[in-house]
Design a protein around this motif. Structure first.
Motif, PDB file in Angstrom:
ATOM      1  N   ALA A 150       0.796  -1.226   0.000  1.00  0.00           N
ATOM      2  CA  ALA A 150       0.000   0.000   0.000  1.00  0.00           C
ATOM      3  C   ALA A 150       0.830   1.279   0.000  1.00  0.00           C
ATOM      4  CB  ALA A 150      -0.948   0.001   1.194  1.00  0.00           C
ATOM      5  N   THR A 194      -4.892  -2.730   3.792  1.00  0.00           N
ATOM      6  CA  THR A 194      -5.519  -1.412   3.736  1.00  0.00           C
ATOM      7  C   THR A 194      -6.206  -1.238   2.386  1.00  0.00           C
ATOM      8  OG1 THR A 194      -3.387  -0.492   3.075  1.00  0.00           O
ATOM      9  CG2 THR A 194      -3.973  -0.352   5.399  1.00  0.00           C
ATOM     10  N   THR A 195      -7.479  -1.568   2.352  1.00  0.00           N
ATOM     11  CA  THR A 195      -8.210  -1.676   1.094  1.00  0.00           C
ATOM     12  C   THR A 195      -8.186  -0.385   0.284  1.00  0.00           C
ATOM     13  OG1 THR A 195      -9.667  -3.278   2.154  1.00  0.00           O
ATOM     14  CG2 THR A 195     -10.436  -2.305   0.092  1.00  0.00           C
ATOM     15  N   VAL A 196      -8.503   0.729   0.906  1.00  0.00           N
ATOM     16  CA  VAL A 196      -8.606   1.990   0.164  1.00  0.00           C
ATOM     17  C   VAL A 196      -7.256   2.376  -0.429  1.00  0.00           C
ATOM     18  CG1 VAL A 196      -9.075   4.456   0.364  1.00  0.00           C
ATOM     19  CG2 VAL A 196     -10.570   2.807   1.520  1.00  0.00           C
ATOM     20  N   ALA A 197      -6.193   2.298   0.367  1.00  0.00           N
ATOM     21  CA  ALA A 197      -4.864   2.671  -0.134  1.00  0.00           C
ATOM     22  C   ALA A 197      -4.428   1.764  -1.270  1.00  0.00           C
ATOM     23  CB  ALA A 197      -3.846   2.623   1.005  1.00  0.00           C
ATOM     24  N   HIS A 204      -6.392   0.153  -3.444  1.00  0.00           N
ATOM     25  CA  HIS A 204      -7.152   0.493  -4.651  1.00  0.00           C
ATOM     26  C   HIS A 204      -6.705   1.830  -5.237  1.00  0.00           C
ATOM     27  CE1 HIS A 204     -10.019  -2.796  -5.100  1.00  0.00           C
ATOM     28  NE2 HIS A 204     -10.105  -2.842  -3.785  1.00  0.00           N
ATOM     29  N   ASP A 205      -6.366   2.779  -4.394  1.00  0.00           N
ATOM     30  CA  ASP A 205      -5.852   4.057  -4.901  1.00  0.00           C
ATOM     31  C   ASP A 205      -4.554   3.842  -5.676  1.00  0.00           C
ATOM     32  OD1 ASP A 205      -7.963   5.412  -3.789  1.00  0.00           O
ATOM     33  OD2 ASP A 205      -6.838   6.181  -2.059  1.00  0.00           O
ATOM     34  N   LEU A 206      -3.669   3.019  -5.125  1.00  0.00           N
ATOM     35  CA  LEU A 206      -2.404   2.755  -5.808  1.00  0.00           C
ATOM     36  C   LEU A 206      -2.643   2.005  -7.112  1.00  0.00           C
ATOM     37  CD1 LEU A 206       0.685   2.771  -5.901  1.00  0.00           C
ATOM     38  CD2 LEU A 206       0.659   0.679  -4.511  1.00  0.00           C
ATOM     39  N   GLY A 221      -5.220   2.092  -8.997  1.00  0.00           N
ATOM     40  CA  GLY A 221      -5.763   3.021  -9.983  1.00  0.00           C
ATOM     41  C   GLY A 221      -4.700   3.910 -10.597  1.00  0.00           C
ATOM     42  N   SER A 222      -3.685   4.261  -9.809  1.00  0.00           N
ATOM     43  CA  SER A 222      -2.621   5.116 -10.346  1.00  0.00           C
ATOM     44  C   SER A 222      -1.640   4.332 -11.212  1.00  0.00           C
ATOM     45  CB  SER A 222      -1.875   5.797  -9.196  1.00  0.00           C
ATOM     46  OG  SER A 222      -1.093   4.867  -8.468  1.00  0.00           O
TER      47      SER A 222
END
Length: 255
Positions: free
Chosen positions: A19, A43-46, A48-50, A52-53
């Protein structure tokens, strides 16, 4: 003899603890090198953010590497894994006399058992494919001692020993197993170490950072990119003869 001709056209790499910090840098580097990448962590949100980038060739798997059954189920649901980077880790400090059973067991579970569980899940697939790379992110704490982190140091020494033993088991199968051992690296883990020094000694943050940076003969902190570059090389065909090694990424702190 197995050669690099067994390397898949588009290898699939799994990076644990992906993450942020070193894990995120490794994931980005491997994606740039042409791998499809699975980001594994808690850490699911982090994650998925990574993902996506990074782009379309990146997926997310949410898993606690210290949970053997969760690791088994997670890896069973993934495509074949050609590269595994065991980066998930945690560091906590305490003198031995105040190291609780729970702290000791947590350091071993996250840093050592998690490496074992994830590797066990993929190594036979690599062996049967005739090509694979396992890179364990250990630490200079796996190569030398540091005061007040005995549990973490013991776990990382275990990672280095595990690396050497497994490397011999799979050496004839086209699979390499190595460890990279960063010194103090400019990540959130370092920030927590600095905060701990400030709290316990009353020193300023600048003084605490200078104290840690002074351990590196280059008088600087390692960057996540430094570690990612070493991992990238170990996963390349150019490192096909490198196995069972614990490579210090520490500016000369460990030789």
């Amino acid at each position: 003899m197995t050669t690099s001709t067994n390397r898949p056209a588009t290898p699939h790499a799994v990076v644990t603890g992906a993450a942020g910090g070193i894990g995120a840098a490794i994931a980005r580097q491997l994606s740039a090198d042409g791998y499809t990448v699975t980001l594994l962590g808690r850490t699911t949100v982090a994650l998925h953010d990574l993902a996506g980038s990074i782009g379309a060739d990146c997926r997310v798997a949410v898993c606690d590497v210290a949970d053997s059954e969760a690791v088994r189920e997670t890896f069973a649901a993934l495509p074949p894994v050609h590269v595994l980077v065991n980066n998930a880790g945690q560091a906590e400090s305490a003198p031995v006399s105040r190291t609780t059973d729970e702290l000791w067991e947590r350091m071993l579970a996250v840093n050592l058992s998690g490496t074992f569980f994830c590797t066990r899940a993929v190594v036979e697939g690599m062996r049967h494919a005739g090509w694979g790379r396992v890179v364990n992110v250990a630490s200079t704490a796996g190569q030398r001692g540091y005061a007040y982190v005995a549990a973490y140091t013991a776990a990382k020494h275990g990672v280095v020993g595990f690396t050497r033993s497994l490397a011999l088991e799979v050496a004839s199968a086209g699979v390499t197993v190595n460890a990279v051992c960063p010194g103090y690296t400019d990540t959130d883990m370092l920030a927590r170490s600095v905060a701990n020094i400030v709290e316990k000694t009353g020193r300023s943050e600048a003084d605490a950072r200078a104290q840690l940076a002074a351990l590196n003969p280059q008088r600087r902190f390692i960057t996540p990119h430094d570690v990612a570059a070493a991992v990238s090389w170990l996963c390349s065909d150019g490192a096909a003869s490198i196995t069972g090694q614990a490579i210090s990424v520490s500016g000369g702190e460990v030789m």
